[in-house]
Design a protein around this motif. Structure first.
Motif, short mmCIF file in Angstrom:
data_model
loop_
_atom_site.label_atom_id
_atom_site.label_comp_id
_atom_site.label_asym_id
_atom_site.label_seq_id
_atom_site.Cartn_x
_atom_site.Cartn_y
_atom_site.Cartn_z
N LEU A 38 0.78 -1.21 -0.01
CA LEU A 38 -0.04 0.02 0.18
C LEU A 38 0.76 1.20 -0.20
CD1 LEU A 38 -2.71 1.46 0.32
CD2 LEU A 38 -2.44 1.18 2.81
N VAL A 39 1.70 1.30 0.92
CA VAL A 39 2.56 2.55 1.08
C VAL A 39 3.91 2.51 0.30
CG1 VAL A 39 3.86 3.88 2.82
CG2 VAL A 39 1.77 2.75 3.28
N ASP A 117 -2.60 0.05 7.19
CA ASP A 117 -1.74 -0.73 6.11
C ASP A 117 -1.71 -2.16 6.41
OD1 ASP A 117 0.03 -1.54 4.11
OD2 ASP A 117 1.91 -0.53 4.80
N ARG A 120 0.16 -5.98 5.67
CA ARG A 120 1.40 -5.27 5.52
C ARG A 120 2.39 -6.35 5.07
NH1 ARG A 120 4.45 -1.85 10.27
NH2 ARG A 120 5.02 -4.13 10.65
N THR A 177 0.62 6.75 -1.18
CA THR A 177 0.31 5.57 -1.62
C THR A 177 0.47 5.64 -3.06
OG1 THR A 177 -1.98 6.36 -2.23
CG2 THR A 177 -1.54 5.09 0.00
N ALA A 346 -5.09 0.97 -2.89
CA ALA A 346 -3.75 1.02 -3.92
C ALA A 346 -4.15 1.03 -5.24
CB ALA A 346 -2.78 0.15 -3.61
N ARG A 349 -3.40 3.37 -8.73
CA ARG A 349 -2.27 3.25 -9.21
C ARG A 349 -2.05 2.63 -10.85
NH1 ARG A 349 0.55 1.66 -3.72
NH2 ARG A 349 0.88 -0.31 -4.66
#
Length: 363
Positions: A38-39, A117, A120, A177, A346, A349
């Protein structure tokens, strides 16, 4: 330790921006500093802040928010984020926030918005592409997962204190993100997409009909019947496309881009094992090598390719999988993927998104 990080036992407070703070519990491998699924952005220039040690708690104070961590706390359950001026609570954690929260309501934006998140996971440098051979020959413990590290999960929350300023929220969210990539120019033109078993001649004749009617056709979508069985595998249906490479060249000579629909099936592999990523990469790039312009990652209603871990669903996982493979094959091009929709935070993107079937006629 980065600027803006305050470690309090098993908790870490990270002041990321004037409107964003990260609250994290220590994981099995410690605090997480790598990009995750995600990050993507970890380097922030923290605004001015101060740390106040009180008898019962530590306060991290900025101009817009104040984080209060009780002394001895080992979880996020009693952490509070509030206004430093009025003491008004912005956010607290009786339970962890959703990994898929609803977006802020423009009509009633409120004071704070949070996202976890979770799950993760840390991707390797090559993303969802097949891992390099020298990596597979190494002693890395994550080889079976193609370099993906699924072992450092822990509560990890991002709290946005936008105070009704949705532009500030959007800037921080997209920095955290990842941005929304701009599709190539040709994707903004007119698309023809019909669920129909076209032959190569019928596709080219349809393009010619658009030209004769003076419709500015830019993209032709070949749905599922370009391959044997319409779903699964990457074997060309020769009765429809006896020479696929020549067909793609002829469509391009008519100034039309081609998008192929893929109803992927798992084929017995686990989502991120090397054999699966190799199979998918070889299948997709085979047609990109012939000149195919883009893939449509579609939903197979019978069999699906699952995500690598619960919480990363087939929608967003497929988006990353197809995007990374296409971007690695054509690093000099701006990627494009048409895909099913996903509510994962996410998903933005990987443009563009197919939202459902509609009818249309020339009239």
């Amino acid at each position: 330790m980065r600027k803006g990080e305050i470690i309090l036992g098993r908790l870490r407070v990270s002041v990321l921006s004037a409107h964003l703070v990260r609250l994290e519990e220590e994981g099995p491998r410690g605090f997480e500093d790598r990009p995750t699924f995600l990050v993507v952005e970890r380097d922030w220039s923290a605004p001015d802040y101060r740390v106040e040690r009180h008898r019962d708690a530590t306060h991290v104070v900025t101009a817009y928010y104040e984080v209060i961590v009780p002394n001895g706390a080992s979880t996020l359950q009693h952490v509070l984020v509030r206004s430093p001026a009025s003491g008004k609570p912005f956010w607290c954690c009786p339970s962890l926030p959703s990994a898929r929260p609803a977006w802020p309501d423009p009509a009633h934006p409120g004071y704070a918005w949070s996202v976890a998140d979770h799950p993760r996971v840390a991707p390797p440098a090559w993303g969802a592409c097949p891992p390099p051979e020298d990596y597979l020959a190494s002693a890395d413990p994550h080889r079976a997962a193609s370099g993906w590290d699924l072992t450092n999960g822990a509560p990890d929350v991002y709290v946005f204190i936008h105070l009704g300023d949705l532009a500030a929220w959007r800037r921080d969210f997209l920095r955290l993100t990842g941005p929304i990539p701009l599709p190539p120019l040709w994707a903004f033109g007119f698309w023809h997409s019909l669920y129909y078993p076209y032959t190569d001649r019928e596709v080219l004749q349809t393009i010619d009909q658009y030209r004769a009617r003076d419709y500015p056709l830019d993209v032709f979508v070949v749905d599922t019947d370009w391959r044997v069985g319409g779903s699964g595998g990457y074997d060309v249906e020769r009765k429809y496309y006896p020479d696929m490479a020549a067909f793609i060249q002829e469509a391009h000579a008519r100034h039309a881009r081609l998008v192929f629909n893929d109803h992927p099936q798992p084929n017995g592999f686990q989502p991120i094992e090397p054999a699966m990523l190799k199979f998918r990469s070889e299948g997709l790039t085979r047609f990109l090598q012939m000149g195919l312009d883009a893939w449509w990652y579609d939903f197979n209603w019978v069999e699906i390719i699952p995500g690598p871990v619960d919480g990363i669903d087939k929608g967003v996982w497929g988006q990353k999988l197809y995007w990374d493979i296409a971007a690695a094959f054509h690093p000099e091009r701006r990627p494009l993927l048409m895909s099913m929709r996903s509510d994962h935070p996410a998903s933005h993107r990987y443009p563009i998104w197919w939202t459902g079937d509609i009818p249309t006629t020339y009239e």
